[in-house]
Scaffold this motif. Structure first.
Motif, mmCIF file in Angstrom:
data_model
loop_
_atom_site.group_PDB
_atom_site.id
_atom_site.type_symbol
_atom_site.label_atom_id
_atom_site.label_comp_id
_atom_site.label_asym_id
_atom_site.label_seq_id
_atom_site.Cartn_x
_atom_site.Cartn_y
_atom_site.Cartn_z
ATOM 1 N N ILE A 196 -40.668 -23.139 141.892
ATOM 2 C CA ILE A 196 -40.298 -21.886 141.690
ATOM 3 C C ILE A 196 -41.842 -21.880 140.568
ATOM 4 N N SER A 197 -41.464 -22.048 139.963
ATOM 5 C CA SER A 197 -42.759 -22.414 139.201
ATOM 6 C C SER A 197 -44.210 -22.884 138.728
ATOM 7 N N SER A 198 -45.072 -21.954 138.191
ATOM 8 C CA SER A 198 -46.495 -22.535 138.175
ATOM 9 C C SER A 198 -47.016 -24.181 137.581
ATOM 10 N N THR A 199 -45.606 -24.612 135.977
ATOM 11 C CA THR A 199 -45.823 -25.067 135.126
ATOM 12 C C THR A 199 -44.486 -26.094 135.673
ATOM 13 N N GLY A 200 -43.513 -25.879 136.481
ATOM 14 C CA GLY A 200 -42.546 -27.068 136.487
ATOM 15 C C GLY A 200 -41.510 -26.762 135.597
ATOM 16 N N GLY A 201 -41.085 -25.730 134.832
ATOM 17 C CA GLY A 201 -40.490 -25.564 133.781
ATOM 18 C C GLY A 201 -40.355 -23.716 133.744
ATOM 19 N N VAL A 202 -38.851 -23.580 133.814
ATOM 20 C CA VAL A 202 -38.927 -22.432 133.375
ATOM 21 C C VAL A 202 -37.576 -21.698 132.012
ATOM 22 N N ARG A 203 -38.028 -20.565 131.868
ATOM 23 C CA ARG A 203 -36.926 -20.167 130.411
ATOM 24 C C ARG A 203 -36.460 -18.438 130.572
ATOM 25 N N ASP A 204 -35.698 -18.051 130.100
ATOM 26 C CA ASP A 204 -35.215 -17.191 129.456
ATOM 27 C C ASP A 204 -35.037 -16.127 130.683
ATOM 28 N N PRO A 205 -33.987 -16.296 131.764
ATOM 29 C CA PRO A 205 -33.824 -15.693 132.459
ATOM 30 C C PRO A 205 -33.057 -14.163 132.345
ATOM 31 N N HIS A 206 -34.215 -13.459 133.008
ATOM 32 C CA HIS A 206 -33.460 -11.622 132.728
ATOM 33 C C HIS A 206 -32.824 -12.082 134.071
ATOM 34 N N ILE A 207 -31.372 -11.166 134.288
ATOM 35 C CA ILE A 207 -30.772 -10.587 135.676
ATOM 36 C C ILE A 207 -31.252 -9.922 136.156
ATOM 37 N N SER A 209 -27.641 -3.077 146.259
ATOM 38 C CA SER A 209 -28.218 -4.456 147.545
ATOM 39 C C SER A 209 -28.560 -5.577 147.016
ATOM 40 N N TYR A 210 -29.716 -5.500 146.472
ATOM 41 C CA TYR A 210 -30.129 -6.672 145.420
ATOM 42 C C TYR A 210 -29.696 -7.265 144.193
ATOM 43 N N PHE A 211 -30.232 -8.759 144.031
ATOM 44 C CA PHE A 211 -30.469 -8.669 142.465
ATOM 45 C C PHE A 211 -31.967 -9.292 141.718
ATOM 46 N N TYR A 212 -32.245 -9.424 141.236
ATOM 47 C CA TYR A 212 -33.750 -9.294 140.626
ATOM 48 C C TYR A 212 -33.457 -10.489 138.895
ATOM 49 N N MET A 213 -34.445 -11.693 139.290
ATOM 50 C CA MET A 213 -33.868 -11.762 138.493
ATOM 51 C C MET A 213 -35.360 -12.466 137.507
ATOM 52 N N SER A 263 -48.905 -22.111 125.914
ATOM 53 C CA SER A 263 -49.402 -22.768 126.699
ATOM 54 C C SER A 263 -49.386 -22.151 128.150
ATOM 55 N N ASN A 264 -48.937 -20.687 127.852
ATOM 56 C CA ASN A 264 -48.218 -20.405 129.055
ATOM 57 C C ASN A 264 -48.761 -18.774 129.511
ATOM 58 N N ARG A 265 -48.840 -18.636 130.967
ATOM 59 C CA ARG A 265 -49.614 -16.679 131.351
ATOM 60 C C ARG A 265 -49.205 -16.275 131.957
ATOM 61 N N ALA A 266 -48.114 -16.913 132.622
ATOM 62 C CA ALA A 266 -47.349 -16.709 133.631
ATOM 63 C C ALA A 266 -45.798 -16.474 133.466
ATOM 64 N N MET A 267 -45.342 -15.425 134.189
ATOM 65 C CA MET A 267 -44.302 -15.334 134.915
ATOM 66 C C MET A 267 -43.317 -15.573 135.860
ATOM 67 N N VAL A 268 -42.489 -15.553 136.746
ATOM 68 C CA VAL A 268 -41.828 -15.738 137.715
ATOM 69 C C VAL A 268 -40.792 -14.637 138.468
ATOM 70 N N LEU A 269 -41.104 -13.941 139.222
ATOM 71 C CA LEU A 269 -40.288 -12.629 139.681
ATOM 72 C C LEU A 269 -39.177 -13.100 140.932
ATOM 73 N N LEU A 270 -38.014 -13.372 140.689
ATOM 74 C CA LEU A 270 -37.383 -14.031 141.931
ATOM 75 C C LEU A 270 -36.766 -12.715 142.874
ATOM 76 N N LYS A 271 -35.470 -12.757 143.508
ATOM 77 C CA LYS A 271 -35.307 -11.528 144.771
ATOM 78 C C LYS A 271 -33.947 -12.621 145.333
ATOM 79 N N SER A 272 -33.475 -11.431 144.968
ATOM 80 C CA SER A 272 -31.475 -11.864 146.162
ATOM 81 C C SER A 272 -30.701 -11.057 146.795
ATOM 82 N N LYS A 273 -30.260 -10.875 147.548
ATOM 83 C CA LYS A 273 -29.348 -10.225 148.228
ATOM 84 C C LYS A 273 -27.804 -10.445 147.954
ATOM 85 N N ASP A 274 -27.600 -12.483 147.950
ATOM 86 C CA ASP A 274 -26.225 -13.451 147.747
ATOM 87 C C ASP A 274 -26.004 -13.704 146.534
ATOM 88 N N LEU A 275 -27.129 -14.129 145.821
ATOM 89 C CA LEU A 275 -27.419 -14.666 144.252
ATOM 90 C C LEU A 275 -27.122 -16.445 144.634
#
Length: 272
Positions: free
Chosen positions: A74-85, A92-96, A109-121
């Motif tokens: 899901i990431s461009s760096t191979g790692g993700v931190r600081d999740p917020h949901i 109807s949806y969950f956003y993370m 070292s990073n310039r990006a974030m990841v946006l995620l979306k789900s109906k069922d977690l």
């Protein structure tokens, strides 16, 4: 089993209450608190985990405390931190949102974030948003940290807010609006909050109560800690900063998360 997850080193988190399979959920139907977190600064620890709590204080890790998503996918760096949901307004949806980063490459070292979306977690779609590539004028951008999401009722859109550092300037909190599909940022990031000290602030967390937005944030001064500022207009830039720190310790803290207790008027402030 993990108890008091907020005490784990380098853990950043948020909480939501949920009841699966329903829309327009009433607070009386809330059953538990969902807690999303990462566990450390090693590459294998920079991944999304879930835990659940019946009371908001005691948390129990799901999936045997293993990641619920593969960071490399899901990431461009191979790692993700600081999740917020966040649950959508209609239920109807969950956003993370997460920081797209592996700390071994450095804290700038990073310039990006990841946006995620789900109906069922369980099943998630994801999109990488690289601020430097997506928006011109960010050639000197050094880092993008700790994104979070709030629904802006006046704009009728979901706002993503996060800390950014350009060149030798201090980290400050910016905001941008997500598109309808929650796959991209459709507006250029603008400053949301700049403390009067002009010194760095990170880890913003906004709670709306009785028409007032409360922004909890970490200062990056000689005494790092958690402070709060308030406003009645989310994007006005007019914030009233309250004096003093909120943490009940003399140690440096960060990663604050504030959430309302279900069926109660009380709130919990968590930090590490």
């Amino acid at each position: 089993m993990i108890k008091y997850l907020f005490s784990v080193l380098s853990l950043l988190f948020t909480c939501i209450t949920f009841a699966q399979g329903k829309h327009q959920i009433l607070e009386k139907d809330y059953k538990a608190y969902l807690f999303t977190y990462f566990t450390g600064n090693n590459v294998e620890d920079e991944a999304i985990h879930f835990a659940i709590s019946p009371d908001g204080y005691n948390y129990y890790a799901l999936n045997n405390n293993k990641p619920v998503l593969n960071s490399k996918e899901i990431s461009s760096t191979g790692g993700v931190r600081d999740p917020h949901i966040l649950r959508s307004e209609d239920g109807s949806y969950f956003y993370m949102v997460v920081t797209d980063m592996t700390s071994y490459k450095g804290w700038s070292s990073n310039r990006a974030m990841v946006l995620l979306k789900s109906k069922d977690l369980i099943n998630w779609t994801s999109s990488v948003v690289n601020i430097q590539e997506r928006f011109s004028g960010n050639e000197d951008l050094k880092r993008v940290w700790a994104p979070q999401t709030i629904y802006d009722k006046e704009a009728g859109k979901y706002m993503v807010y996060f800390s950014m550092k350009h060149g030798d300037q201090a980290d400050i909190i910016y905001y941008a609006y997500a598109n309808k599909d929650f796959t991209d940022l459709e507006t250029r990031p603008k400053p949301l909050f700049i403390p009067t000290s002009k010194k760095a602030c990170i880890d913003g967390d906004i709670v709306l109560k009785d028409g007032v937005y409360h922004l909890f944030y970490k200062t990056e001064t000689d005494k790092p800690g958690i402070k709060v500022a308030t406003t009645t207009n989310l994007t006005s830039g007019e914030w009233k900063e309250k004096e003093g720190y909120l943490q009940q310790t003399k140690e440096s803290v960060e990663g604050s998360s504030v959430f309302k207790m279900k069926n109660s008027e009380q709130y919990i402030l968590m930090y590490i």
